[in-house]
Design an enzyme around this catalytic site. Sequence first.
Site, PDB file in Angstrom:
ATOM      1  N   LYS A 107       0.815  -1.216   0.000  1.00 36.09           N
ATOM      2  CA  LYS A 107       0.000   0.000   0.000  1.00 36.09           C
ATOM      3  C   LYS A 107       0.849   1.266   0.000  1.00 36.09           C
ATOM      4  O   LYS A 107       0.361   2.346  -0.309  1.00 36.09           O
ATOM      5  CB  LYS A 107      -0.968  -0.013   1.179  1.00 36.09           C
ATOM      6  CG  LYS A 107      -2.036  -1.081   1.015  1.00 36.09           C
ATOM      7  CD  LYS A 107      -3.174  -0.951   1.998  1.00 36.09           C
ATOM      8  CE  LYS A 107      -4.245  -1.989   1.729  1.00 36.09           C
ATOM      9  NZ  LYS A 107      -3.798  -3.382   2.050  1.00 36.09           N
TER      10      LYS A 107
HETATM   11  C1  LIG Z   1      -4.478  -4.503   1.527  1.00 29.05           C
HETATM   12  C2  LIG Z   1      -3.757  -5.801   1.549  1.00 29.05           C
HETATM   13  C3  LIG Z   1      -4.137  -6.894   0.730  1.00 29.05           C
HETATM   14  C4  LIG Z   1      -5.346  -6.841  -0.163  1.00 29.05           C
HETATM   15  O1  LIG Z   1      -5.135  -6.036  -1.276  1.00 29.05           O
HETATM   16  P1  LIG Z   1      -6.358  -5.586  -2.202  1.00 29.05           P
HETATM   17  O2  LIG Z   1      -5.758  -4.707  -3.221  1.00 29.05           O
HETATM   18  O3  LIG Z   1      -7.329  -4.902  -1.300  1.00 29.05           O
HETATM   19  O4  LIG Z   1      -6.924  -6.843  -2.781  1.00 29.05           O
HETATM   20  C5  LIG Z   1      -3.379  -8.038   0.757  1.00 29.05           C
HETATM   21  N1  LIG Z   1      -2.311  -8.142   1.574  1.00 29.05           N
HETATM   22  C6  LIG Z   1      -1.926  -7.142   2.380  1.00 29.05           C
HETATM   23  C7  LIG Z   1      -0.769  -7.331   3.278  1.00 29.05           C
HETATM   24  C8  LIG Z   1      -2.623  -5.922   2.393  1.00 29.05           C
HETATM   25  O5  LIG Z   1      -2.247  -4.940   3.222  1.00 29.05           O
END
Ligand SMILES: *Cc1c(COP(=O)(O)O)cnc(C)c1O
Length: 433
Positions: A107
């Site tokens: 993210k």
């Molecule tokens: C947010 C997140 C996900 C999921 O990602 P999406 O794009 O919402 O499908 C998977 N793994 C981790 C560690 C995350 O922080």
Amino acid sequence: MKLYSTKNKEQFFSLQEAVLKGLPDDNGLFMPEEIPELPKEFIDNLENYSFQEIAFIICKHLFKGVIPENDLKSLVENAINFTAPVVSLDENIHVLELFHGPSLAFKDFGARFMAQLMSYFNRGNDRELVILVATSGDTGGAVAAGFYKTLGIKVVILYPSGKVSDLQEKQLTTLGHNIAALEVEGTFDDCQALVKKAFLDKELNRAVRLTSANSINIARLIPQSFYYFEAYKQIKNKSKPIVFTVPSGNFGNLTAGLFAKKMGLPIAHFVAATNINDVVPEYLESGIYTPRPSSPTISNAMDVGAPSNFARMLDLYCSSKNVMTDEIAGYRFTDEETRQGIKEVFDKYNYIIDPHGAVGYLANKAFLKENPTMQGIILETAHPSKFIGEVEDTLKTKVDIPERLAILKDKEKEATSIGIEFNPFKSWIMGNY
Ligand SMILES: *Cc1c(COP(=O)(O)O)cnc(C)c1O
């Protein structure tokens, strides 16, 4: 570049409007009117480009002159300032490590890029933007780090007192500069309620330019397509078709992969990997989409019962389940299977994978079993130390916390304590911004 809402393809918005608004008023999601195919010459010669150059070229084609090249170049260089290396477990199983940013999860890419775009679009405006974020722990860290020292932008993070881990709290409360933390004597829902009320308060919105750092902002999706190219570039032997396996919750990461494929990256297939929150794998099997409340798991960033980006996936596939299943396979795994996956990766390959990556590993394995002529890249979405308790218990091995996070332990926490009543919160914002 123009964007439409998934709920209305007649009306168009500029990139600036879409980024600063976050969500269209009709509650759809912004989608690019066109996702252009990149020159074949570029895709065939990815090895000759750095990660930042790849990101810049993608933006140049997608944005079509909205941002002058020099500005775009520095924007991309500011946003994409950490690596995305591929580690090969064996010749057919590769792990794309997306945790080399400040908050140790993928993210960081979206948060940093959104910060740069918002700052750019707010330039020349003498009123600063104040971003309000309620967090239950994790996204707040990525947003705080992403917007840290970004010109013209202030960030206020609300978190529930005593309900986030110590390291998470330090990520929110030790940056200073343009990042302020409010420690709310209440729950995450109370934090969210305060933020929601703030956006509806007319007086407050006249006094301060408020905005959100919504997780479904198109500015977070776009940079997530960059690392599909970066990963593909790093695969030395491309004779076997390449599959991407994506551990998924809200399906932003997977949707960004679909963008990359539309841009011409030769991706043979996608594998959607979920925990027991499996509404998308279920849809891929039955054609029936049943959003429902989520259940807690050890891969908790994927505990999503109504994935927000599913609307974008439907949009890309013109709502055809058959077309979607031509390109995406879905698998789900239980917590027990996930723990087995963590163990297997460690025992077989001496690699420590986090619970989300382990769900990806298992899905990739299941898919390659049925498609032995292919090779797979698993998106490792977080560093295993983010889920240190679970991983150490499963492996009976110590997991190192990377230096950039470990040093936070000794930093001084700075947060303002507030209650759950709206008026003191409002006065605090008006007094400080
Ligand atoms: C947010 C997140 C996900 C999921 O990602 P999406 O794009 O919402 O499908 C998977 N793994 C981790 C560690 C995350 O922080």
